[in-house]
Scaffold this active site. Structure first.
Site, PDB file in Angstrom:
ATOM      1  N   ASP A 150       0.858  -1.191   0.000  1.00 25.66           N
ATOM      2  CA  ASP A 150       0.000   0.000   0.000  1.00 25.66           C
ATOM      3  C   ASP A 150       0.894   1.241   0.000  1.00 25.66           C
ATOM      4  O   ASP A 150       1.904   1.279   0.725  1.00 25.66           O
ATOM      5  CB  ASP A 150      -0.849   0.088   1.277  1.00 25.66           C
ATOM      6  CG  ASP A 150      -1.847  -1.050   1.410  1.00 25.66           C
ATOM      7  OD1 ASP A 150      -2.052  -1.761   0.411  1.00 25.66           O
ATOM      8  OD2 ASP A 150      -2.401  -1.223   2.511  1.00 25.66           O
ATOM      9  N   LYS A 190      -1.477 -22.577  -2.500  1.00 20.55           N
ATOM     10  CA  LYS A 190      -0.554 -21.852  -3.378  1.00 20.55           C
ATOM     11  C   LYS A 190       0.356 -20.923  -2.557  1.00 20.55           C
ATOM     12  O   LYS A 190      -0.106 -20.185  -1.683  1.00 20.55           O
ATOM     13  CB  LYS A 190      -1.351 -21.016  -4.403  1.00 20.55           C
ATOM     14  CG  LYS A 190      -2.336 -21.815  -5.228  1.00 20.55           C
ATOM     15  CD  LYS A 190      -1.724 -23.010  -5.926  1.00 20.55           C
ATOM     16  CE  LYS A 190      -0.864 -22.652  -7.108  1.00 20.55           C
ATOM     17  NZ  LYS A 190      -0.399 -23.902  -7.815  1.00 20.55           N
ATOM     18  N   PRO A 193       1.533 -16.069  -3.834  1.00 15.99           N
ATOM     19  CA  PRO A 193       1.247 -14.743  -3.258  1.00 15.99           C
ATOM     20  C   PRO A 193       2.141 -14.427  -2.056  1.00 15.99           C
ATOM     21  O   PRO A 193       2.555 -13.277  -1.874  1.00 15.99           O
ATOM     22  CB  PRO A 193      -0.227 -14.856  -2.821  1.00 15.99           C
ATOM     23  CG  PRO A 193      -0.802 -15.953  -3.668  1.00 15.99           C
ATOM     24  CD  PRO A 193       0.329 -16.929  -3.899  1.00 15.99           C
ATOM     25  N   GLN A 195       5.229 -15.569  -1.621  1.00 14.60           N
ATOM     26  CA  GLN A 195       6.556 -15.225  -2.165  1.00 14.60           C
ATOM     27  C   GLN A 195       6.576 -13.783  -2.664  1.00 14.60           C
ATOM     28  O   GLN A 195       7.525 -13.038  -2.440  1.00 14.60           O
ATOM     29  CB  GLN A 195       6.909 -16.146  -3.337  1.00 14.60           C
ATOM     30  CG  GLN A 195       7.057 -17.614  -2.947  1.00 14.60           C
ATOM     31  CD  GLN A 195       7.352 -18.472  -4.168  1.00 14.60           C
ATOM     32  OE1 GLN A 195       8.150 -18.089  -5.026  1.00 14.60           O
ATOM     33  NE2 GLN A 195       6.716 -19.622  -4.267  1.00 14.60           N
ATOM     34  N   CYS A 384     -24.461   3.233  27.685  1.00 12.53           N
ATOM     35  CA  CYS A 384     -24.283   4.588  27.171  1.00 12.53           C
ATOM     36  C   CYS A 384     -25.579   5.088  26.533  1.00 12.53           C
ATOM     37  O   CYS A 384     -26.526   5.349  27.271  1.00 12.53           O
ATOM     38  CB  CYS A 384     -23.076   4.660  26.243  1.00 12.53           C
ATOM     39  SG  CYS A 384     -22.376   6.321  26.223  1.00 12.53           S
ATOM     40  N   MET A 387     -28.416   3.316  28.022  1.00 13.58           N
ATOM     41  CA  MET A 387     -28.855   3.800  29.335  1.00 13.58           C
ATOM     42  C   MET A 387     -29.715   5.050  29.153  1.00 13.58           C
ATOM     43  O   MET A 387     -30.774   5.195  29.770  1.00 13.58           O
ATOM     44  CB  MET A 387     -27.617   4.104  30.195  1.00 13.58           C
ATOM     45  CG  MET A 387     -27.906   4.825  31.499  1.00 13.58           C
ATOM     46  SD  MET A 387     -27.778   6.637  31.319  1.00 13.58           S
ATOM     47  CE  MET A 387     -27.511   7.121  33.007  1.00 13.58           C
ATOM     48  N   GLU A 408     -29.967  15.546  22.274  1.00 14.05           N
ATOM     49  CA  GLU A 408     -29.224  15.117  21.078  1.00 14.05           C
ATOM     50  C   GLU A 408     -30.196  14.860  19.921  1.00 14.05           C
ATOM     51  O   GLU A 408     -29.879  15.135  18.768  1.00 14.05           O
ATOM     52  CB  GLU A 408     -28.428  13.828  21.383  1.00 14.05           C
ATOM     53  CG  GLU A 408     -27.594  13.333  20.217  1.00 14.05           C
ATOM     54  CD  GLU A 408     -26.817  12.048  20.515  1.00 14.05           C
ATOM     55  OE1 GLU A 408     -26.971  11.464  21.612  1.00 14.05           O
ATOM     56  OE2 GLU A 408     -26.058  11.617  19.632  1.00 14.05           O
ATOM     57  N   HIS A 510     -18.875   2.601  29.515  1.00 13.43           N
ATOM     58  CA  HIS A 510     -18.751   1.433  28.620  1.00 13.43           C
ATOM     59  C   HIS A 510     -18.042   0.289  29.338  1.00 13.43           C
ATOM     60  O   HIS A 510     -16.814   0.163  29.241  1.00 13.43           O
ATOM     61  CB  HIS A 510     -17.957   1.810  27.367  1.00 13.43           C
ATOM     62  CG  HIS A 510     -18.685   2.707  26.440  1.00 13.43           C
ATOM     63  ND1 HIS A 510     -19.409   2.239  25.368  1.00 13.43           N
ATOM     64  CD2 HIS A 510     -18.822   4.052  26.422  1.00 13.43           C
ATOM     65  CE1 HIS A 510     -19.950   3.260  24.726  1.00 13.43           C
ATOM     66  NE2 HIS A 510     -19.605   4.373  25.341  1.00 13.43           N
ATOM     67  N   GLU A 512     -17.928  -2.725  28.588  1.00 20.40           N
ATOM     68  CA  GLU A 512     -17.380  -3.720  27.648  1.00 20.40           C
ATOM     69  C   GLU A 512     -15.880  -3.527  27.400  1.00 20.40           C
ATOM     70  O   GLU A 512     -15.178  -4.488  27.097  1.00 20.40           O
ATOM     71  CB  GLU A 512     -18.171  -3.695  26.331  1.00 20.40           C
ATOM     72  CG  GLU A 512     -17.981  -2.477  25.428  1.00 20.40           C
ATOM     73  CD  GLU A 512     -18.883  -1.300  25.768  1.00 20.40           C
ATOM     74  OE1 GLU A 512     -19.366  -1.223  26.917  1.00 20.40           O
ATOM     75  OE2 GLU A 512     -19.098  -0.427  24.898  1.00 20.40           O
TER      76      GLU A 512
HETATM   77  N1  GLN Z   1     -24.818   9.807  21.798  1.00 20.72           N
HETATM   78  C1  GLN Z   1     -24.743   9.700  23.230  1.00 20.72           C
HETATM   79  C2  GLN Z   1     -23.871  10.767  23.858  1.00 20.72           C
HETATM   80  O1  GLN Z   1     -23.025  11.332  23.201  1.00 20.72           O
HETATM   81  C3  GLN Z   1     -24.289   8.320  23.636  1.00 20.72           C
HETATM   82  C4  GLN Z   1     -22.907   7.982  23.201  1.00 20.72           C
HETATM   83  C5  GLN Z   1     -22.573   6.527  23.282  1.00 20.72           C
HETATM   84  O2  GLN Z   1     -23.456   5.667  23.283  1.00 20.72           O
HETATM   85  N2  GLN Z   1     -21.304   6.191  23.261  1.00 20.72           N
HETATM   86  O3  GLN Z   1     -23.981  11.044  25.009  1.00 20.72           O
END
Ligand code: GLN
Length: 537
Positions: A150, A190, A193, A195, A384, A387, A408, A510, A512
């Site tokens: 690239d 193969k 690619p 090489q 987020c 919630m 928002e 978050h 996660e």
């Molecule tokens: N849009 C919402 C805010 O800015 C939630 C953002 C999100 O889910 N990460 O508060």
């Protein structure tokens, strides 16, 4: 401590070969042998960070404790290594250029022409060595985004070439990931690619030390030998990387192929002990032998591209294993949920998660999903935006605030139950300006959250601009939605819970991002536990 060792991971032939997982797996094995390891990623695009990218473009944006918006591969690094990454672990071309151009404006190069070589490559090299200079790590793995050949990868490849020239041979190696395509008609793998991609690297002055070959079929000794001969690497340096049932099998597969041992040999490091992978294997056993099964709906608007929810999906894998439960995730497009079809779309689920997101698309379906979970007492987890939606739903359907909304989506609502944070009001620039990174939160003892974490003070990562509008707090409390987590400094509401419900938890942060194989996130663990109980009842 000795000078750190550098391992660069490049990719050839095609993109999406899983450089991130191979890097994380190698790091895991080295860590399990007792080495301190970290991984960083250099991305060749011009965005200063991926924070401004639409998830359809680049998947999830991962957030670190120190508030960096980063590539989703950093999530894999953290999930595999169980150690946090930081701002320094993800660098883009945009950031490099921004820095060099700012320095040029300050006059740092007065009189000189500022060029890709040496100014950009010097800055790349400086950043490649930055984490190593902290003295915290013995081994630094650097994944180069993009594919060899690239145009935009060239300065990075050149920087690696220069570093190899500057460092001792045994202090810096290159692992090149390639693909061996399988031709079904002739039943052949193969090697051409591979090489060619090695030739491309050689044209840039880099001889790779190890080749990790992705393949759908086992690679015979003869083919390995042929690749070694034509690509000029030692025979033990051709590593087979077969497709695995899960990403968590990859470290074990790489251990069998002795990738870690070969790497240590090239770096002239002692093997120390065999990798201690007991806890990892224990996780895999639980993951593969579930005693229960639950169906969880992931309600979002990017569901066509599961990478947009990468950390959430992986957090369910960790929480599932911890509950010895198979979590069958159903991706449900929020734009397709209506009052009429809610029962058909959601009725069979044992848990409902409303995902993070931005903007108004798909909001109505999310509100319907929350209402359905609340009224039918299906375990609910909102993250987020999820919630925020749970707050809007409660305001509308329990408090009777008919047009309640987040400003928002509706700046003129009479009931702005979710509103812009005061310090966000003046901000117009988009990159890196949200509330980002780790903040402390205090939990009330009488809460599901406290039961999950088993402590009152936690820290979690954030990425948002809007917040629960505390003006309305009393109304919510009176009617059964409680604020059970608060930021002790700013008093922002971080967690809401509906008490009269088996599990109804919305979090402004978050969780996660902090779930790892060895430390599954407590809220995900409890949510799945509630889903198991719901499915049994
Ligand atoms: N849009 C919402 C805010 O800015 C939630 C953002 C999100 O889910 N990460 O508060």
């Amino acid at each position: 401590m000795q000078n750190p060792k550098y391992i660069f991971v490049t990719g050839g032939v095609t993109s999406s070969l899983g450089k991130g997982i191979i890097s994380a797996s190698l790091a895991k094995l080295l860590q399990a042998r007792g080495y301190s390891v970290t991984i960083q990623k250099f991305d060749p695009y011009i965005n200063v960070d991926p924070g401004t990218l639409n998830p359809y473009e680049h998947g999830e944006c991962f957030v670190t404790d120190d508030g960096a918006e980063t590539d989703l591969d950093l999530g894999h690094y953290e999930r595999f290594l169980n150690t946090p990454t930081s701002q320094a672990n993800n660098v883009t071309t945009g950031r490099i250029y921004q820095y060099v151009i700012e320095k040029e404006r300050e006059g740092a190069f007065l009189g000189k022409t500022v060029q890709v070589i040496p100014h950009i490559t010097d800055e790349i090299k400086r950043r490649m060595k930055l984490i190593g200079e902290t003295g915290k790590y013995e081994i630094i793995i650097t994944e180069l985004g993009g594919t060899v050949g690239d145009i935009e990868s060239l300065p990075y490849i050149e920087a690696v070439r220069q570093l190899r020239w500057e460092l001792k041979q045994e202090d810096c190696i290159v692992v090149h990931l390639t693909l061996l395509p399988y031709l079904a008609t002739s039943h052949e793998l193969k090697t051409k690619p591979t090489q060619h991609s090695v030739k491309l690297l050689l044209e840039s002055g880099i001889q790779p030390d190890i080749l990790v070959c992705r393949s759908e079929h086992p690679i015979s000794k003869e083919i390995k030998k042929k690749i070694a001969l034509f690509c000029n690497v030692t025979p033990n340096a051709v590593i087979e990387a077969l497709d695995m049932p899960t990403i968590y099998d990859v470290p074990i597969a790489m251990q069998k192929e002795k990738l870690d041992k070969t790497v240590l040999g090239k770096l002239k490091l002692s093997s120390k002990n065999e990798p201690d992978m007991d806890s990892w294997l224990n996780f895999l056993t639980k993951h593969k032998n579930p005693k229960h099964e639950v169906k969880v709906g992931l309600i979002g608007k990017y569901v066509e591209l599961p990478d947009a929810y990468k950390s959430i999906i992986e957090a369910f894998v960790h929480a599932g294993a911890s509950n010895e439960c198979k979590v069958k995730l159903e991706y449900i497009h929020s734009e397709l949920i209506t009052d009429e079809n809610a029962n058909q779309k959601l009725g069979h689920l044992d848990g409902i998660l409303v995902a993070p997101g931005f903007g108004g698309r798909g909001i109505d379906g999310k509100i319907i999903a929350v209402k359905y979970a609340r009224e039918n007492k299906i375990p609910f987890f909102g993250i987020c935006l999820g919630m925020q939606i749970s707050v809007i739903e409660f305001a509308r359907n329990v408090l009777g605030y008919k047009d309640a909304h987040s400003t928002e989506m509706n700046a003129k609502t009479k009931f702005p139950v979710i509103d812009l944070m005061p310090d966000q009001k003046k901000i117009t620039s988009k990159g890196g300006t949200m509330r980002l990174g780790a903040y402390t939160c205090e939990l009330s003892k009488d809460s599901k959250a406290y039961k999950a974490y088993d402590k009152t003070k936690i820290t979690e990562r954030h990425r948002h601009r809007y917040e629960f509008n505390s003006k309305f707090a009393k109304d919510f409390e009176k009617s059964g939605m409680h604020i059970t987590g608060i930021n002790p400094d700013t008093k922002l509401a971080e967690i809401v819970e509906v008490k009269d419900h088996p599990f109804f938890v919305g979090v402004q942060f978050h969780p996660e991002y902090k779930s790892t194989v060895l430390t599954p996130h407590p809220l995900f663990v409890k949510f799945i536990k509630a889903a198991v109980e719901y499915s049994n009842s």
